[in-house]
Design an enzyme around this catalytic site. Sequence first.
Site, short mmCIF file in Angstrom:
data_model
loop_
_atom_site.label_atom_id
_atom_site.label_comp_id
_atom_site.label_asym_id
_atom_site.label_seq_id
_atom_site.Cartn_x
_atom_site.Cartn_y
_atom_site.Cartn_z
N ARG A 45 41.05 28.89 34.91
CA ARG A 45 41.98 29.92 34.74
C ARG A 45 43.43 29.53 35.24
O ARG A 45 44.60 30.04 35.05
CB ARG A 45 41.50 31.20 35.04
CG ARG A 45 40.73 31.72 34.17
CD ARG A 45 40.27 33.11 34.49
NE ARG A 45 41.52 33.86 34.85
CZ ARG A 45 41.57 34.55 36.09
NH1 ARG A 45 40.64 34.90 36.80
NH2 ARG A 45 42.71 35.01 36.40
N ARG A 86 40.11 47.33 39.48
CA ARG A 86 41.42 46.94 39.33
C ARG A 86 42.28 47.90 38.47
O ARG A 86 42.65 47.54 37.53
CB ARG A 86 41.90 45.50 39.32
CG ARG A 86 41.13 44.69 40.50
CD ARG A 86 41.39 43.13 40.11
NE ARG A 86 42.57 42.88 40.22
CZ ARG A 86 42.94 41.40 40.17
NH1 ARG A 86 42.00 40.32 39.71
NH2 ARG A 86 44.26 41.03 40.36
N CYS A 146 36.94 44.10 37.19
CA CYS A 146 36.77 42.55 37.27
C CYS A 146 35.74 42.23 38.46
O CYS A 146 35.54 43.19 39.18
CB CYS A 146 38.07 41.95 37.13
SG CYS A 146 38.74 41.73 38.70
N ASP A 170 44.72 35.83 48.19
CA ASP A 170 44.38 34.64 47.08
C ASP A 170 44.11 33.36 47.72
O ASP A 170 43.67 32.43 47.29
CB ASP A 170 45.57 34.28 46.07
CG ASP A 170 45.47 35.39 45.07
OD1 ASP A 170 44.47 36.09 44.87
OD2 ASP A 170 46.39 35.41 43.98
N LYS A 227 51.16 30.00 38.25
CA LYS A 227 50.74 30.83 37.20
C LYS A 227 51.19 32.32 37.25
O LYS A 227 51.59 32.79 36.38
CB LYS A 227 49.04 30.63 37.48
CG LYS A 227 48.33 31.83 36.49
CD LYS A 227 46.99 31.75 36.75
CE LYS A 227 46.49 32.50 37.82
NZ LYS A 227 46.27 34.07 37.83
N ASN A 228 50.99 32.74 38.72
CA ASN A 228 51.55 34.28 38.54
C ASN A 228 52.93 34.34 38.61
O ASN A 228 53.28 35.63 38.41
CB ASN A 228 50.74 34.76 40.24
CG ASN A 228 49.39 35.07 40.02
OD1 ASN A 228 48.62 34.79 38.90
ND2 ASN A 228 48.79 35.37 41.25
C1 UD1 Z 1 48.38 40.17 41.60
C2 UD1 Z 1 48.01 38.60 41.40
C3 UD1 Z 1 46.78 38.28 42.29
C4 UD1 Z 1 46.68 38.72 43.57
C5 UD1 Z 1 47.32 40.16 43.88
C6 UD1 Z 1 47.54 40.59 45.16
C7 UD1 Z 1 49.10 38.14 39.27
C8 UD1 Z 1 48.78 37.74 37.85
N1 UD1 Z 1 47.88 38.53 40.13
O1 UD1 Z 1 47.36 40.76 41.08
O2 UD1 Z 1 46.65 36.90 41.83
O3 UD1 Z 1 45.38 38.50 44.13
O4 UD1 Z 1 48.46 40.50 43.10
O5 UD1 Z 1 48.15 39.57 45.64
O6 UD1 Z 1 49.89 38.05 39.78
N2 UD1 Z 1 46.08 49.06 42.38
C9 UD1 Z 1 46.21 50.17 42.19
N3 UD1 Z 1 46.77 50.81 40.98
C10 UD1 Z 1 47.55 49.99 40.13
C11 UD1 Z 1 47.80 48.74 40.77
C12 UD1 Z 1 47.08 48.20 41.78
O7 UD1 Z 1 45.36 50.88 42.95
O8 UD1 Z 1 48.14 50.50 39.23
C13 UD1 Z 1 45.60 48.26 43.56
C14 UD1 Z 1 44.78 47.09 43.41
O9 UD1 Z 1 43.40 47.70 42.88
C15 UD1 Z 1 44.53 46.46 44.50
C16 UD1 Z 1 46.06 46.65 45.28
O10 UD1 Z 1 46.32 47.87 44.43
O11 UD1 Z 1 43.75 47.05 45.62
C17 UD1 Z 1 46.75 45.30 44.90
O12 UD1 Z 1 46.80 44.95 43.66
P1 UD1 Z 1 48.02 44.30 42.74
O13 UD1 Z 1 48.81 43.89 43.63
O14 UD1 Z 1 48.21 45.11 41.50
O15 UD1 Z 1 47.07 43.17 41.97
P2 UD1 Z 1 47.42 42.49 40.72
O16 UD1 Z 1 48.97 42.70 40.40
O17 UD1 Z 1 46.44 42.60 39.72
#
Ligand code: UD1
Length: 431
Positions: free
Chosen positions: A405, A125, A120, A313, A22-23
């Site tokens: 999901r 996030r 969420c 995850d 999915k990701n």
């Molecule tokens: C993706 C995955 C999710 C997984 C996560 C971490 C998808 C669709 N989802 O989520 O399943 O759990 O990676 O492996 O691929 N952060 C910031 N600012 C930003 C972006 C992120 O502070 O602009 C922080 C987040 O709050 C979190 C950390 O960075 O603490 C990692 O988040 P991120 O890697 O961005 O997670 P997702 O990409 O949302």
Amino acid sequence: MDKFVVRGGNPLLGTIKVSGAKNSALPCMAAAILTEDEVILENIPQVRDIETERKLLVSMGAEVELGYGRAQHRTSIKCALLSDPVAKYEIVKTMRASSLVLGPLIARTGVARVAMPGGCAIGDRPIDLHIKGLEAMGATVSYDHGYLEARSPNSGNNRLHGAHIVFDKITVTGTEDLLMAATLAEGETLFENCAREPEVTDLAALLIAMGAQIEGAGTGTIRVHGVPQLHGARHKINPDRIEAGTFLLAGAITGGDLNVDCCDPSHLGALIAKLEQCGVKIDVGTDHIRVRSGGDLKASDISTEEYPGFPTDMQAQFMALATQTEGTTTVTENIFENRFMHVGELNRMGANITVNGRTATIRGKTPLQSAAVMCSDLRASASLVLAALVADGETILDRVYHLDRGYERFEEKLRGVGAQIRRMGDVFGKK
Ligand code: UD1
């Protein structure tokens, strides 16, 4: 709302197949925005987030066809015209990954309006790093009634320009979003401190097939040389490493003998090493992993990290296993601030887990009992199913829409290897 009814006690035996990730599929579908040609993706999982992304693309004017089963889980996406380049709140609120369309939309059309995702269940996030990166590439970002509007520079040819972007924090979708934006930018973009997850590499493989010039995907440093346009391509999505990992844990926790087929073992190194430390027998093939466990397992601590570390995850599912290992396990969650919502429900089933800040301590082994439990997020739901597979009696899991999901036909696949699990629809038929 659908529920699962699970009767515990059966060891899982046989072969179980893993679907596409999915990701990986989500950013690859968003990448189709970058070209007016057709992009064909194979091995797309049949899960709700994919349907949400299809709706999102269609709402912007794309033509999307999804075919499952004999159609090889193939989707064809054609964004010839993007009549309405807006990611509407009604869709974004149900799937945060909708922010993945931000980069491709602005790169292709020069403007993107994307509803700001709220918090969420697993914590706040933010997408500040996506925005900071786009600004470094020349975009102007403003906020209006809950929407973020990004515009590329008006001067010249309306394209973003290359930049040197060092991520303050490693972000998976942030890396993907900006990588897509950079493919059509003018000049070179150098990214440092990038996510190295296999999903980033999968997306880069598609982008390269579409004509992008990218070096270093899968490492911390990615270099992109922007091109004026991309073309259509065909790409097969990687197997889902989190689904595969969930099945490995299902085999281990039930004392089973399970062959997890159609997976990529090279993406599962941290989990495999941890399972071996717990005393689980693992045989690794080229595209399958056999997991065997006699039931007498030892505790082993985990600490979630970015890839190639132990995935956040898999944390909730590993915690279910930790309730069944001898000794004390500590689980430290380093990626998300509030990812322990499964703890209360596992404790209601008889686990002995305490939480202090980012660390949970699990004292095992405790017999688990069936109970009525509530799923709170995608991976927490999988954790509760694993616990239910070894609980005494019949567990009822409510709100399995969280699980839908991201897991394709989860209960059918588990039933195929001996689990007693069935879905019960809500009498009122509401989701
Ligand atoms: C993706 C995955 C999710 C997984 C996560 C971490 C998808 C669709 N989802 O989520 O399943 O759990 O990676 O492996 O691929 N952060 C910031 N600012 C930003 C972006 C992120 O502070 O602009 C922080 C987040 O709050 C979190 C950390 O960075 O603490 C990692 O988040 P991120 O890697 O961005 O997670 P997702 O990409 O949302």
